[in-house]
Scaffold this active site. Structure first.
Site, PDB file in Angstrom:
ATOM      1  CG  HIS A  54      -0.620   2.985  -1.236  1.00 32.78           C
ATOM      2  ND1 HIS A  54       0.554   3.477  -0.705  1.00 32.78           N
ATOM      3  CD2 HIS A  54      -1.210   2.293  -0.215  1.00 32.78           C
ATOM      4  CE1 HIS A  54       0.668   3.091   0.557  1.00 32.78           C
ATOM      5  NE2 HIS A  54      -0.402   2.380   0.884  1.00 32.78           N
ATOM      6  CG  HIS A  56      -4.038   1.678   1.863  1.00 38.21           C
ATOM      7  ND1 HIS A  56      -3.117   0.666   1.929  1.00 38.21           N
ATOM      8  CD2 HIS A  56      -5.149   1.131   1.292  1.00 38.21           C
ATOM      9  CE1 HIS A  56      -3.632  -0.446   1.414  1.00 38.21           C
ATOM     10  NE2 HIS A  56      -4.856  -0.187   1.019  1.00 38.21           N
ATOM     11  CG  ASP A  58      -1.519   4.554   6.255  1.00 34.20           C
ATOM     12  OD1 ASP A  58      -2.190   4.178   5.275  1.00 34.20           O
ATOM     13  OD2 ASP A  58      -0.557   3.887   6.709  1.00 34.20           O
ATOM     14  CG  HIS A  59       0.536   5.774   2.473  1.00 36.51           C
ATOM     15  ND1 HIS A  59       1.908   5.751   2.479  1.00 36.51           N
ATOM     16  CD2 HIS A  59       0.146   4.731   3.254  1.00 36.51           C
ATOM     17  CE1 HIS A  59       2.325   4.737   3.234  1.00 36.51           C
ATOM     18  NE2 HIS A  59       1.268   4.104   3.704  1.00 36.51           N
ATOM     19  CG  HIS A 112       0.122  -2.473  -0.019  1.00 37.37           C
ATOM     20  ND1 HIS A 112       0.050  -3.278   1.100  1.00 37.37           N
ATOM     21  CD2 HIS A 112      -0.231  -1.220   0.383  1.00 37.37           C
ATOM     22  CE1 HIS A 112      -0.340  -2.538   2.137  1.00 37.37           C
ATOM     23  NE2 HIS A 112      -0.522  -1.299   1.725  1.00 37.37           N
ATOM     24  CG  ASP A 134       2.462   0.998   2.781  1.00 41.16           C
ATOM     25  OD1 ASP A 134       3.409   1.738   3.111  1.00 41.16           O
ATOM     26  OD2 ASP A 134       1.366   1.009   3.374  1.00 41.16           O
ATOM     27  CG  HIS A 173       4.343   2.151   7.229  1.00 44.86           C
ATOM     28  ND1 HIS A 173       3.445   2.656   8.139  1.00 44.86           N
ATOM     29  CD2 HIS A 173       3.665   2.005   6.058  1.00 44.86           C
ATOM     30  CE1 HIS A 173       2.261   2.817   7.543  1.00 44.86           C
ATOM     31  NE2 HIS A 173       2.371   2.422   6.283  1.00 44.86           N
TER      32      HIS A 173
END
Length: 257
Positions: A54, A56, A58-59, A112, A134, A173
């Site tokens: 996705h 975001h 941090d991905h 999400h 996530d 995570h």
């Protein structure tokens, strides 16, 4: 097929999915590209594509750097998710392959984010695996940032829940200990959850990952995936699985554990 978790940032996981015949590998969410490339070279593998769950940061935040470091690499991402650095968009049902043996099926698992993709990975020989970003965590699920409880129910309990029970679950995570502690506030009598928490705390103390889980395990310890059970709905005074899921998520969002 060899799967290598690569710890990134504070609590993220990137992954290498390696075809052992050709040593070709897919990198899932390589937010720290140098670290992921080093992990590949340690096991004699080379990365030929990126699977982004996705948008975001941090991905997806390592995608552009990965394209600079590995010229010509394909970077896959959901067509509804505006993924940074994406070269090839995927939809629900898109099929990809890595090396000689690895088949990948893209599953649209929105909520999400609206274009979130989970990657179902299989070979002829071994138990399959799913990389859930996530959407599904061990004993948890992602916050409903861009979707509804109805969508999360469909993503968790229908799309992911219909995969073989032996499917290994690799999430985005390391939230397992906290997630299990919360699960015991809503299902304090669940013995499987108590055992899993004890194990997860030992893993954590030894600085070891808690991935993978399995889809079968999640149906036993993850209340978000247990909302079809009448006793779970009754616990929350819910009239439907979706209502129960919404209530559990709202409770988790305000939990101070």
């Amino acid at each position: 097929m060899k799967i290598v978790p690569v710890a990134c940032l504070e609590d993220n996981y990137a992954y290498l999915i390696i075809d052992e015949i050709t040593k070709a590998a897919a990198a899932v969410d390589p937010v720290e590209p140098e670290k992921v490339l080093a992990a590949a070279s340690e096991v004699g593998a080379y990365i030929d594509c990126v699977l982004t769950t996705h948008h975001h940061w941090d991905h997806a935040g390592g995608n552009e750097k990965m394209r600079l470091l590995v010229p010509g690499i394909k970077v896959y991402g959901g067509s509804l998710d505006n993924v940074k650095g994406c070269t090839d968009q995927v939809e629900n049902g898109t099929k990809l392959s890595v090396g000689k043996e690895i088949e990948i099926l893209c599953l649209h698992t929105p909520c999400h984010t609206k274009g979130h993709i989970s990657y179902y990975v299989s070979t002829k020989e071994e138990d399959p695996a799913v990389f859930t970003g996530d959407t599904l965590f061990i004993a948890g699920c992602g916050r409903f940032f861009e979707g509804t409880a109805e969508q999360m129910y469909q993503s968790l309990c229908v799309t992911l829940g219909s995969l073989p029970k032996s499917t290994r679950v690799y999430c985005g995570h390391e939230y397992t200990v906290k997630n299990l502690q919360f699960m015991l506030t809503v299902e304090p009598e669940n013995e499987k959850t108590k055992q899993k928490l004890e194990w997860a705390q030992k893993q954590h103390e030894a600085n070891q990952p808690t991935v993978p889980s399995t889809i079968g395990d999640e149906f036993e310890i993850n209340t978000f995936m247990r909302v079809d059970l009448p006793e779970i709905q009754a616990k929350f005074g819910a009239k439907s699985p979706v209502e129960a899921l919404r209530t559990v998520r709202n409770t988790k969002d305000t939990w101070k554990g």
